[in-house]
Structures are given as structure tokens and as C-alpha cells.
Design an enzyme around this catalytic site. Structure first.
Site, PDB file in Angstrom:
ATOM      1  CB  CYS A   1       0.180   5.632  -1.332  1.00  0.00           C
ATOM      2  SG  CYS A   1       1.145   4.907   0.028  1.00  0.00           S
TER       3      CYS A   1
ATOM      4  CB  THR B   1       2.985  -9.116  -4.225  1.00  0.00           C
ATOM      5  OG1 THR B   1       2.402  -7.914  -3.692  1.00  0.00           O
ATOM      6  CG2 THR B   1       3.428 -10.003  -3.073  1.00  0.00           C
TER       7      THR B   1
END
Lengths: 304, 260
Positions: free
Chosen positions: A131, A267
Site C-alpha cells: 500500500c 478499479t
């Protein structure tokens, strides 16, 4: 659905090779009144930490050409709420749950994964060492082999669950990191997480994200992801889970050919919440038509 | 506010009409085989079949629900431009209804305060309240006469007070100025949607007058349903609240602080 799509990732058997990527599908339950979430090969839930995390100051996202930037910062409900409130409903929905785990140290990763080990209904753990939006942990473990291996070893010792390690494209050499986590006992490797990007509002002269930078995802990064999947698949023997801008069957096939045994859709779930199921249906049709299984495609790119 | 069980659906709809209702503002109507449910203040995520770019759908307040859904689009960038230029018969994917709507007034008057494109959920609210004979005062502020979409539709149903910053129509100034007068009779509930600075001002004027105020916020968001965590707003105590699932309608005091 027939079992032509059944996919084996080491000890993990999935009903099909199409998963949804962490951070793009919440805890899965949000979508359960729109679709049957049990159809999805695996739901990598929003990254979970031992304690809840509030996330970063807004704005946290903005759109970019064929993609988006986010700086969410692993906002999540924490282990206890996830296990007590979400897991019973995920079990009822018969979802295949991949627990995406985040910690700020190898010890914290181990503690979290030890706790996941006792939770009924978790198919695998995805170790988040990639991340880009947190100050400690995250990508810092994923940029080189040594810290990545340290976290992986700690997790490996802490759990009997299948361990998938999610890599950052910002590693110094992603092949080194992949080999390191393989040697440390990972059962599979998933890639790629986002690239750090930046977008500036030219009128206000301020970054469009509250913390300045964020992770770039979406079709914009797909060729980079395909290249990295290709490289990693040749560097390791454990199965590779590919992701990065997948929006349709064609994109999924590209990743299989590059060397991915399974894929994650990220996404594109925002563009169309049904997209993973649409890809599963299209993949099944494709495999029946060609009389093949997805595994027949893995790594079959012809380099000439 | 409590999370509503919205019974959201992902609807494949067809564009029925695109009407330019002011320069740069389009009222987009779409046919829904399965009716779009939803109450005033709730929203939808909308995306056309335009390939991968722009990636994200756009969030719009519902102007009208049912078998024909309606949203008001202001052309501010590539995604909204594509929506404003859609043609009758085009495919339009609609996810909704999402979020929590306005809570209707129990017995009192409703004061609706709109800023520019923020008029959208208030027109829906007005059209729900009119048949119930709830007295409505509608205040509508904008930069210029060209930024008052749906003004004609409001005039047909409610008492309308218009303000513009350049004085091109209505009273010159901000919408909060007539609001102070309207709230001299505090037996009412204020409902507002518009730019953030306006909403805060409307919230403060209402709180000063001892009137309950509900505001519908806008934020960039990717999913519209609580999964991306992109639409965080900072509350007075420093914690985050999410426009999509905690809102978009909030009690003004919960966002701007101060008394109820």
C-alpha cells in the site's frame, strides 16, 4: 456453473480465476443486494488491520486519464468488527473471502494472521506489503526482498491458511521481491498494487489529493502490470495472480497469457459493479468454445 | 443519519431525452425497465457505454424517480460533457438509489435553499411535498441568470426567491440574505444543496435562527456505496464521515458544528 473454470493456486482452490481486488469491493456485502457475490472467484476484502484505521484527510481520490488516484490510507473497521459483523454475513452469502491483511511490523502481521487462522470461512490471506498510502508498513515492506521475506516468514509461521503476498510495482526489482517471498513460504503472489502518482489542480495550484500523492490504478497501468506479471511468472514457481487495469475478458486473457493463473479486477468495479461476473461469464463461454481451461492459457504468450 | 435500506439496483437504462435547461446544464431523462426507486436527496452513479475513459461513473442527485429517471448534469469536465452530449437511445448504466434522503418536515413549512446545480434534489423534494400541501418557500441563488436551471419548473409549483451574484436576475447578492428574513418565522425546516461554502453559510444562518437544517453534500467518489472510502468529510470532532453512506444528507450541525 460447470467446473471448467476451477482454478488451483497452490493449496487454494477457487471456483473460477476471477477475483475482485482489495479496496475496490469493500467487504463484499455492500454489493450483495446488486448481485450474487458467491459467484466471484474470490473477494479480496478492504485491507484489514488489528485496530480500526480512520484513513487520510480528504480529498482522497481523483480521476486521471484512463485511471484514478487514491490516497485512502487503509481506512478500515479493524479485525474485530470485520470478524464479528461482516464474516457471519459473508459466510451466509457463501462468498469466497480473501482476507487482505495489513500491519506496521512483521510481528503485527503475524498477530493479525494468527487471529485470522481461527476465523471460519476465510479462504486465504493476502499479505499487503504494497500500500503506497500509509506512513509505516505497506509499501516499505514491499520495495526490497529482505523486509518482504521477513513479513512473509512471520505470516507463514502464524497461519495454516494459504498465503498470497501482494507486491508493489515500485519494488527496486519486483522479481527479487517475488523470489524472496517465495523462499519465505508464500503459496502465491499477487501483483500489482498501485503506482504512486500525483495530480495538480492548475487553478488552485494544490495537489488534487489531500496528502499530495496517491496510488494510480485503472487501465492506464495495464501494460506495466502485464510486463511485471510476465517477469514475475518466469522468476518464481508459485502461482501468480495478476491485476492492473483489467476491465473485460480480453484484458483478463492478456494476463493469463503473460503468466497469471488467476486475476483480480479492481478499479473497473467502480465503472461497473457487475464487471467481475461479466468477465466470469465471458471466460466460461470462451473456454467452452475453445474447449480449454484457463490454466491452458497461463504463460502461453508467444515471444517470437 | 441512519442508513436506509435503499434496495439499490444496477439498471441498464436508455436515454429518453437530453434537454438543455440552461447554458451548460442538461436535464438527462432515462427509461428504466425496472423502476428507479429513491427519495429526494438520494443519488445515483451514472456512466455511459463509452469505453474505459473516463473510468469512473459520476454521482448525481435524483431529480425524478420511477420508470423515467431524471438527473441534472452540469458540464464541468470530460465525464459530464459526455453525459450532456448523449443522444436519445444511448445506453446509460445507473446504480441506485444510493445514500440517505431528506427527512420530510412533520407539520411545518419547508424552506428549500438551492445554489446552482444543487437545485436538483430540491426540485425532487418540492415535487414530493406539493401534493402533500406542505407550504414551500424556495430560495435559489446562482452566479448569473445563466446558472438557474429548472427555475421555470420551480416557479410553476412554489414561491420562488432568486438571487444572483451579478444581479442579472432577482436580487443581487447571496441567497443567505433573503434566508435571514424567511427564517424570522422559525416554524420551518431548511433543506439545502449547493456549493460547500453556501451550505455552511445556510447551516449557520439556520442554526442562529433556531431552525433545523438538512444539507446535501457533494464529494468526489468512485463507488457511491461505501466501498472505496473516497468521499470522506471531516466532522467538527476531527473524525471522518462518508458522503455516500452516512449522507449525502446530513444535519448541518453534524458537519459544521454548533447547536442544532
Amino acid at each position: 456453473m460447470s467446473n471448467i473454470l476451477e482454478t488451483t493456486l497452490g493449496p487454494l482452490v477457487l471456483k473460477n480465476p476471477v477475483m475482485v481486488a482489495s479496496g475496490t469491493f469493500g467487504y463484499g456485502l455492500e454489493y450483495s443486494d446488486v448481485m450474487d457475490i458467491s459467484v466471484i472467484g474470490g473477494i479480496s476484502v478492504k485491507g484489514i488491520s488489528l485496530a480500526p484505521r480512520p484513513g487520510n484527510p480528504p480529498p482522497r481520490m481523483c480521476e486521471t486519464p484512463s485511471g484514478m488516484l487514491n490516497s485512502i490510507g487503509l481506512a478500515n473497521v479493524g479485525f474485530d468488527v470485520f470478524v464479528n459483523d461482516m464474516m457471519p454475513r459473508l459466510r451466509d452469502a457463501k462468498a469466497t473471502v480473501i482476507a487482505n491483511a495489513y500491519g506496521t511490523s512483521a510481528d503485527e502481521f503475524a498477530e493479525l494472521c494468527r487471529k485470522f487462522d481461527d476465523v471460519e470461512g476465510i479462504a486465504a490471506i493476502e499479505v499487503n506489503i504494497s500500500c503506497p498510502n500509509v506512513k509505516s508498513g505497506g509499501i516499505h515492506f514491499g520495495v526490497s526482498g529482505k523486509p518482504a521475506a521477513e513479513v512473509t516468514r512471520a505470516v507463514r509461521k502464524a497461519t495454516r491458511l494459504p498465503v498470497m503476498v501482494k507486491l508493489s510495482p515500485e519494488a527496486n526489482d519486483i522479481k527479487d521481491v517475488a523470489r524472496a517471498i517465495e523462499d519465505a513460504g508464500a503459496d502465491s503472489v499477487s501483483l500489482i498494487n498501485t503506482f504512486r502518482g500525483m495530480s495538480i489542480d492548475v487553478n488552485t495550484r494544490k495537489p488534487r489529493l489531500g496528502v499530495g500523492f496517491g496510488g494510480l490504478s485503472g487501465p492506464a497501468i495495464r501494460p506495466l502490470a502485464v510486463r511485471m506479471v510476465y517477469e514475475v511468472a518466469r522468476a518464481v514457481t508459485i502461482p501468480v495472480v495478476g491485476m492492473g487495469g483489467i476491465t473485460c475478458l480480453r484484458d483478463a486473457l492478456e494476463f493469463f497469457l503473460a503468466g497469471a493463473s488467476a486475476i483480480q479486477v479492481g478499479t473497473a468495479n467502480f465503472s461497473n459493479p457487475m464487471v467481475a461476473i461479466e468477465i466470469i461469464d465471458a471466460l466460461e463461454k470462451y473456454c467452452i468454445e475453445k474447449n480449454i481451461r484457463p490454466s491452458d492459457l497461463v504463460g502461453k504468450v508467444e515471444m517470437g | 443519519m441512519a442508513i436506509e435500506h435503499t434496495n439499490k439496483k444496477y439498471l441498464k437504462t436508455i436515454v429518453k431525452n437530453v434537454e438543455t435547461v440552461a447554458p451548460g446544464y442538461s436535464l438527462l431523462s432515462f427509461d428504466c425497465e425496472t423502476p428507479l426507486l429513491g427519495r429526494p436527496g438520494q443519488f445515483v452513479m451514472i456512466r455511459g457505454a463509452w469505453g474505459v475513459n473516463p473510468v469512473l461513473p459520476r454521482a448525481f442527485s435524483i431529480v425524478k424517480a420511477g420508470n423515467v429517471g431524471q438527473v441534472l448534469v452540469r458540464d464541468v469536465g470530460p465525464g459530464t460533457a459526455l453525459l450532456c452530449n448523449m443522444h436519445v437511445g444511448d445506453e446509460l448504466n445507473v446504480l441506485g438509489p444510493l445514500g440517505n434522503g431528506f427527512i420530510e418536515p412533520k407539520s411545518s413549512r419547508a424552506v428549500l435553499v438551492a445554489g446552482g446545480v444543487g437545485v436538483a434534489p430540491l426540485v425532487f423534494l418540492m415535487e414530493q411535498l406539493v401534493p402533500k400541501r406542505v407550504p414551500i418557500t424556495f430560495l435559489y441563488g446562482a452566479r448569473t441568470a445563466n446558472d438557474l436551471p429548472l427555475k421555470v419548473r420551480i416557479e410553476a409549483s412554489a414561491d420562488l426567491i432568486v438571487t444572483t451574484e451579478d444581479g442579472s436576475v432577482g436580487t443581487k447578492g447571496l441567497v443567505t440574505q433573503p434566508l435571514v428574513d424567511v427564517l424570522k418565522d422559525p416554524n420551518c425546516v431548511v433543506y439545502s444543496c449547493g456549493p460547500n461554502a453556501m451550505l455552511e453559510a445556510v447551516g449557520r444562518v439556520s442554526m442562529d435562527a433556531g431552525v433545523e437544517c438538512q444539507v446535501a453534500l457533494e464529494s468526489p467518489m468512485a463507488c457511491g456505496m461505501g466501498t472505496c472510502k473516497g468521499c470522506a468529510v471531516v466532522k467538527p470532532d476531527g473524525s471522518f464521515t462518508y458522503v455516500c453512506t452516512d449522507g449525502p444528507v446530513f444535519v448541518a450541525a453534524s458537519i459544521y458544528g454548533g447547536e442544532k
